[in-house]
Write a protein that holds these residues in place. Structure first.
Motif, PDB file in Angstrom:
ATOM      1  N   HIS A   1     -64.126  35.965-105.302  1.00 53.59           N
ATOM      2  CA  HIS A   1     -65.425  35.447-105.747  1.00 53.59           C
ATOM      3  C   HIS A   1     -66.029  36.318-106.844  1.00 53.59           C
ATOM      4  CE1 HIS A   1     -65.462  32.053-103.156  1.00 53.59           C
ATOM      5  NE2 HIS A   1     -65.196  32.794-102.111  1.00 53.59           N
ATOM      6  N   LEU A   2     -65.655  37.599-106.873  1.00 54.13           N
ATOM      7  CA  LEU A   2     -66.077  38.436-107.995  1.00 54.13           C
ATOM      8  C   LEU A   2     -65.390  37.970-109.283  1.00 54.13           C
ATOM      9  CD1 LEU A   2     -67.662  40.812-109.082  1.00 54.13           C
ATOM     10  CD2 LEU A   2     -65.749  42.299-108.421  1.00 54.13           C
ATOM     11  N   ALA A   3     -64.094  37.662-109.207  1.00 51.98           N
ATOM     12  CA  ALA A   3     -63.391  37.118-110.374  1.00 51.98           C
ATOM     13  C   ALA A   3     -64.044  35.816-110.832  1.00 51.98           C
ATOM     14  CB  ALA A   3     -61.916  36.891-110.036  1.00 51.98           C
ATOM     15  N   GLU A   4     -64.413  34.977-109.870  1.00 50.87           N
ATOM     16  CA  GLU A   4     -65.097  33.715-110.181  1.00 50.87           C
ATOM     17  C   GLU A   4     -66.428  33.983-110.896  1.00 50.87           C
ATOM     18  OE1 GLU A   4     -66.163  29.756-107.572  1.00 50.87           O
ATOM     19  OE2 GLU A   4     -66.708  31.699-106.715  1.00 50.87           O
ATOM     20  N   ALA A   5     -67.147  34.993-110.435  1.00 48.92           N
ATOM     21  CA  ALA A   5     -68.432  35.342-111.048  1.00 48.92           C
ATOM     22  C   ALA A   5     -68.238  35.883-112.463  1.00 48.92           C
ATOM     23  CB  ALA A   5     -69.157  36.370-110.180  1.00 48.92           C
ATOM     24  N   PHE A   6     -67.243  36.736-112.647  1.00 52.74           N
ATOM     25  CA  PHE A   6     -66.955  37.254-113.986  1.00 52.74           C
ATOM     26  C   PHE A   6     -66.637  36.102-114.947  1.00 52.74           C
ATOM     27  CE2 PHE A   6     -65.339  41.687-112.421  1.00 52.74           C
ATOM     28  CZ  PHE A   6     -66.638  42.149-112.350  1.00 52.74           C
ATOM     29  N   LEU A   7     -65.841  35.144-114.478  1.00 50.89           N
ATOM     30  CA  LEU A   7     -65.497  33.989-115.321  1.00 50.89           C
ATOM     31  C   LEU A   7     -66.750  33.174-115.672  1.00 50.89           C
ATOM     32  CD1 LEU A   7     -62.212  32.873-113.565  1.00 50.89           C
ATOM     33  CD2 LEU A   7     -62.398  33.628-115.936  1.00 50.89           C
ATOM     34  N   ALA A   8     -67.671  33.044-114.718  1.00 52.84           N
ATOM     35  CA  ALA A   8     -68.911  32.300-114.975  1.00 52.84           C
ATOM     36  C   ALA A   8     -69.755  33.003-116.041  1.00 52.84           C
ATOM     37  CB  ALA A   8     -69.706  32.137-113.684  1.00 52.84           C
ATOM     38  N   ILE A   9     -69.778  34.333-116.011  1.00 49.97           N
ATOM     39  CA  ILE A   9     -70.526  35.084-117.024  1.00 49.97           C
ATOM     40  C   ILE A   9     -69.890  34.895-118.403  1.00 49.97           C
ATOM     41  CG2 ILE A   9     -71.172  37.414-117.795  1.00 49.97           C
ATOM     42  CD1 ILE A   9     -71.277  38.158-114.762  1.00 49.97           C
ATOM     43  N   LEU A  10     -68.553  34.996-118.452  1.00 51.63           N
ATOM     44  CA  LEU A  10     -67.859  34.865-119.738  1.00 51.63           C
ATOM     45  C   LEU A  10     -67.980  33.457-120.313  1.00 51.63           C
ATOM     46  CD1 LEU A  10     -64.675  36.985-118.977  1.00 51.63           C
ATOM     47  CD2 LEU A  10     -66.662  37.648-120.346  1.00 51.63           C
ATOM     48  N   ALA A  11     -68.240  32.480-119.461  1.00 54.65           N
ATOM     49  CA  ALA A  11     -68.431  31.105-119.940  1.00 54.65           C
ATOM     50  C   ALA A  11     -69.780  30.929-120.621  1.00 54.65           C
ATOM     51  CB  ALA A  11     -68.310  30.127-118.776  1.00 54.65           C
ATOM     52  N   VAL A  12     -70.703  31.859-120.374  1.00 54.63           N
ATOM     53  CA  VAL A  12     -72.059  31.678-120.895  1.00 54.63           C
ATOM     54  C   VAL A  12     -72.446  32.731-121.934  1.00 54.63           C
ATOM     55  CG1 VAL A  12     -73.300  32.991-119.106  1.00 54.63           C
ATOM     56  CG2 VAL A  12     -74.392  31.027-120.164  1.00 54.63           C
ATOM     57  N   ARG A  13     -71.689  33.831-122.007  1.00 55.26           N
ATOM     58  CA  ARG A  13     -71.963  34.831-123.050  1.00 55.26           C
ATOM     59  C   ARG A  13     -70.714  35.676-123.292  1.00 55.26           C
ATOM     60  NH1 ARG A  13     -75.806  39.276-119.797  1.00 55.26           N
ATOM     61  NH2 ARG A  13     -74.087  40.599-119.070  1.00 55.26           N
TER      62      ARG A  13
END
Length: 377
Positions: free
Chosen positions: A188-200
């Motif tokens: 879920h941390l990897a998922e969160a990192f991917l979500a951040i990279l999708a927005v900035r």
């Protein structure tokens, strides 16, 4: 993103998905706008019973608040009052769970709102990151990004182990509890990192994500089958979960950054093995927990709706899988969804084994349906 070739089942799949998505928007989401919402606390109840009554509150978890924040953030502009609900959940996350003394967020509060389990766990912080990234993508409020940045700072300062991995749990004051790393919060941390990279653009997050995936490959992947174990290799009493294999596969395969990595190659190689061992071909049921040794019975043959959803989402990225995709969407609809909501768990024989509907489950359905919508688009 490469998709499976279209076939004669495409119109049927599109029609079935429209029905399932209408059920989500018309039945499941309103449960958490109405009976599942504690207006006094401005928090979702942990679960509803089959009659849509809240189970008597024992606690409220920051992770559950964050998952619902993701849910309503994802529905902004599509569902009435979604933005107001997301704003209330974001405020509650800070008001109820933020630790003003030590930083970070408590695991849970009691029914009166007092801190209950004051430990700091990675799973919770990963979901706070994930939810804030999605919410900030919709509203672009500076306060939301500042909370996201604060969570990133906590991760780097306190949870990071220095080898690409992160501690699963720490005490309130960040002292060690000796847990070491565990697969699920790291995913879920990897998922969160991917979500951040999708927005900035964020070079530090991108570097942390790549280091995490390299460490997962080294410490969690069984070299023979390529499956992701739940504990580090060599740990006593280890196992693997098909739902998590499929969830990891989707995250890796959907990401241009991670597709082609060693970890992606492992999960891609393990996909057929996981299907063979963990998916019942007649019903499409996904088993909960499996032993690695050949010939062993499942450690837990419970069929959980989240694992069904993750298998379905993973299939959207598999080549020539449209017939299987259609079968699995039928299985989800017919075996787990019903007029009043959903069945959380079925036992090995397919009998409903859990009557409640947790507030955390709509997150899995929302991400699954998002994957299906992108596939059909």
């Amino acid at each position: 993103m490469p998709h499976a070739p279209r076939s004669a089942s495409q119109p049927e799949l599109t029609a079935l998905f429209a029905t399932v998505q209408q059920h989500f928007r018309g039945v499941i989401v309103p449960l958490w706008q109405g009976p599942g919402w504690n207006a006094q606390m401005a928090l979702p109840y942990e679960a509803l019973d089959a009659q849509h009554q809240p189970l008597p509150p024992q606690r409220y978890r920051a992770m559950a608040c964050a998952r619902q924040l993701y849910l309503f953030a994802s529905l902004i502009g599509e569902v009435p009052a979604a933005e107001e609900r997301a704003a209330a959940l974001f405020r509650s996350l800070q008001q109820h769970f933020h630790d003003g003394e030590h930083g970070g967020w408590f695991y849970s509060i009691d029914p009166s709102g007092a801190p209950m389990d004051q430990r700091k766990d990675l799973y919770t912080h990963a979901f706070i990151l994930f939810a804030c990234a999605h919410y900030w993508a919709k509203v672009r409020e500076p306060l939301v990004e500042s909370v996201l940045n604060a969570a990133l700072q906590v991760l780097a300062q306190h949870f990071a182990s220095g080898n690409g991995l992160y501690e699963a749990s720490l005490d309130r004051d960040w002292s060690s509890l000796g847990t070491g790393p565990l697969q699920n919060p790291l995913m879920h941390l990897a998922e969160a990192f991917l979500a951040i990279l999708a927005v900035r653009e964020d070079l530090a997050v991108e570097a942390a994500l790549k280091a995490l995936c390299a460490a997962m490959q080294q410490h969690f992947i069984d070299p023979q089958h390529g499956v992701m174990m739940e504990k580090p290799l060599g740990a006593v009493d280890n196992w693997f979960e098909p739902g998590h294999q499929f969830e990891w596969f989707f995250l890796l395969d959907a990401s241009p950054t991670l597709r082609g990595s060693a970890l992606h190659a492992s999960l891609d190689r393990a996909f057929a093995f996981t299907e063979q061992r963990g998916v019942e071909p007649q019903t499409g049921a996904v088993a909960a927990m499996l032993e690695l040794a050949e010939g062993e019975q499942p450690r837990d043959a419970t069929q959980r709706i989240w694992a069904q959803a993750e298998y379905l989402r993973a299939l959207t990225l598999r080549p020539a899988s449209q017939a299987v995709l259609l079968r699995q969407l039928h299985a989800l609809q017919q075996r787990f969804l019903h007029a009043g909501g959903w069945h959380e768990c079925l036992d090995a024989s397919g009998t409903v084994s859990r009557q409640d509907m947790p507030s955390t489950t709509p997150y899995h359905l929302a991400t699954c349906y998002r994957g299906l919508a992108e596939y059909l688009d």
